[in-house]
Design a protein around this motif. Structure first.
Motif, PDB file in Angstrom:
ATOM      1  N   ASP A  99       0.790   6.920   2.604  1.00  0.00           N
ATOM      2  CA  ASP A  99       2.049   7.437   3.134  1.00  0.00           C
ATOM      3  C   ASP A  99       1.825   8.506   4.203  1.00  0.00           C
ATOM      4  OD1 ASP A  99       1.006   9.394   1.536  1.00  0.00           O
ATOM      5  OD2 ASP A  99       2.806   9.693   0.320  1.00  0.00           O
ATOM      6  N   GLU A 145       0.602   3.918  -1.532  1.00  0.00           N
ATOM      7  CA  GLU A 145      -0.155   5.176  -1.585  1.00  0.00           C
ATOM      8  C   GLU A 145      -0.557   5.671  -0.207  1.00  0.00           C
ATOM      9  OE1 GLU A 145      -3.254   1.893  -1.589  1.00  0.00           O
ATOM     10  OE2 GLU A 145      -1.250   2.244  -2.447  1.00  0.00           O
ATOM     11  N   ARG A 197       0.838  -1.201   0.000  1.00  0.00           N
ATOM     12  CA  ARG A 197       0.000   0.000   0.000  1.00  0.00           C
ATOM     13  C   ARG A 197       0.877   1.256   0.000  1.00  0.00           C
ATOM     14  NH1 ARG A 197      -3.137  -3.127  -1.382  1.00  0.00           N
ATOM     15  NH2 ARG A 197      -5.247  -3.549  -0.615  1.00  0.00           N
ATOM     16  N   ASP A 213      -4.756  15.686   5.569  1.00  0.00           N
ATOM     17  CA  ASP A 213      -5.628  14.637   5.026  1.00  0.00           C
ATOM     18  C   ASP A 213      -7.085  14.833   5.436  1.00  0.00           C
ATOM     19  OD1 ASP A 213      -3.733  13.316   3.634  1.00  0.00           O
ATOM     20  OD2 ASP A 213      -3.935  11.417   4.677  1.00  0.00           O
TER      21      ASP A 213
END
Length: 477
Positions: A75, A73, A71, A318
């Motif tokens: 990060d 992506e 995975r 995020d």
């Protein structure tokens, strides 16, 4: 120099990569091992405890390594795995818990420094007197100011810190191995008067949070993968680095049983490595360990403060934390996240005034707060390992086995921590939910789904039970 030449110059051979893994894992906790283990168990229990912790933490390291590959992506940190596997609210809990764990761990650094200085400045006691807390708070905000000036990385400081960590510890191991008293070592074989499997299990269980604390940061081994000359070196460096650190920790613990009785070790002030070496070589041994510890811990404090602030900052970017935590100053420092970090560290410092054993309390609370993020990450690895779909290219037997062991180990750690530290953890977790609520409202979203509301209600109930336990004396810090 071309881009390709620059990348080649930055690549590291296996020994250098292994050394970076070792440096990232050896922290302040090793200096406290003799007393913490002696209070719980004897030689046999220590051997079993390090075997259990070694297997469990190595599996956890492999989990993070596998997730980084499968995975790439994801990060945004450890919490990204919890979010991807179990939803946004568990992901938030993971981010908040990881941040809070780092903050409480930093408090343990200040307690240990002041306890070290307390041997010559009695007013500092064992790191939790009013004077010690006041001095520590000044130190927290002095570091805060320094970091806001843009001090993010300093290779020279890191080199000094690495030497300060390893030289005193290796010297300790060599001297104690050369002077080991076999009669004392054998007398310390059993940790209690009852030589039974049940007694041994309880002894091992009581050491688990200590082993978690000294291995915190095990997930950091995988971040060096981009520096490897060969991809195969990453796994080798992880194993070699981890086994080296495990051997170092186990040696400090076991050799101490050959220097003094279990009762004497259990009664030492922290950092207990000072007292052990002083009992063997005299006063200079205590000073030698103390100086190395202070330099090491101050360097570690700087690194972990930056890491803690970064967790909040990345989560805010995020959209998992409120927007104000994205704020940076003109030097690129996440100043709002840093203020929150320094504030929590200061608050926990104040709490240590009321603790009977401040270092052990902060050590165990730090470890306990880290368990939910670790459990969710291991659970996510297990979930994607067994899922049979096109994206994951089918189940992988080795990865499933590793993830299953890591998940079982972290679940066992929560059990080993006991109800006391589980409830104390939720006294921290539950109020933190206000940040989740702020983030949802800023984006005009419904605050909780039905499942999230149930999880929040459970967190509040556990936090209330924790407060009641403190108020009634059933929980003692």
């Amino acid at each position: 120099m071309t881009v390709t030449e620059t990348r080649k110059a930055q690549q590291m051979p296996l020994p250098t990569l292994t050394a970076m893994v070792v440096g990232s894992m050896v922290g302040a906790g090793v200096f406290s091992l003799p007393r913490n283990f002696a209070q719980a168990t004897g030689v046999l229990g220590a051997v079993v405890a390090w075997l259990v912790a070694g297997v469990g933490m190595l599996m956890l390291a492999f989990v993070f390594q596998a997730l980084a590959v499968r995975r790439p992506e994801l990060d945004a940190g450890v919490y990204a795995y919890a979010k991807a596997g179990f939803g946004e609210f568990p992901g938030f809990f993971s981010a908040f818990g990881y941040w809070a764990s780092a903050c409480v761990g930093n408090v343990s650094y200040w307690v240990l420094i002041k306890s070290t200085l307390g041997t010559v400045l009695p007013g500092l006691g064992e790191g939790n007197t009013v004077l010690a807390v006041a001095v520590s708070a000044l130190g927290v905000w002095a570091f805060h100011y320094t970091i806001t000036r843009g001090v993010k990385e300093a290779a020279s400081i890191n080199r000094v810190v690495t030497v300060a960590k390893l030289v005193p510890i290796l010297t300790f191991v060599v001297i104690l191995a050369a002077t080991l008293r076999a009669d004392v070592f054998s007398a310390n074989f059993w940790g209690g008067s009852e030589a039974s499997a049940g007694a041994l299990f309880e002894q091992v269980r009581s050491t688990m949070l200590v082993t978690v604390f000294v291995f915190l940061g095990v997930e950091g081994a995988s971040v060096y993968s981009r520096y490897a000359r060969r991809r195969t070196d990453v796994g080798r460096a992880t194993v070699l680095g981890f086994l080296s650190v495990l051997a170092l920790f186990a040696s400090v613990t076991l050799l101490s049983y050959g220097a003094a009785t279990k009762e004497d070790l259990a009664g030492l002030r922290q950092p207990s490595m000072m007292g052990v070496l002083e009992s063997v070589v005299g006063t200079w041994g205590s000073v030698f360990i103390g100086v190395g510890l202070i330099v090491s811990v101050l360097g570690a404090y700087l690194a972990w403060t930056l890491m803690a602030a970064e967790v909040l900052f990345v989560a805010a970017k995020d959209d998992d934390m409120p927007r104000f935590l994205k704020r940076e100053n003109r030097r690129g420092v996440p100043v709002a996240a840093l203020v929150m970090t320094s504030t929590l560290i200061t608050a926990v410092l104040v709490v240590t005034v009321f603790s009977e054993d401040a270092f052990t309390f902060t050590l165990k609370l730090c470890s306990s707060l880290s368990l939910i993020p670790y459990l969710l990450a291991a659970g996510y690895a297990l979930r994607i390992g067994v899922r049979d779909d096109a994206d994951d290219r089918g189940p992988r037997g080795r990865e499933v086995a590793v993830a299953a062991v890591a998940t079982a180990y972290t679940a066992f750690l929560i059990f080993a921590a006991g109800v006391e530290f589980l409830l104390l953890s939720f006294i921290v977790y539950a109020p933190g939910t206000v940040l989740f609520v702020m983030a949802r409202r800023e984006r005009g979203r419904r605050v909780f789904s039905t499942a999230e509301l149930a999880l929040f209600a459970l967190a509040v109930v556990l936090a209330v039970l924790g407060v009641l336990g403190l108020a009634t004396g059933l929980i003692v810090i």
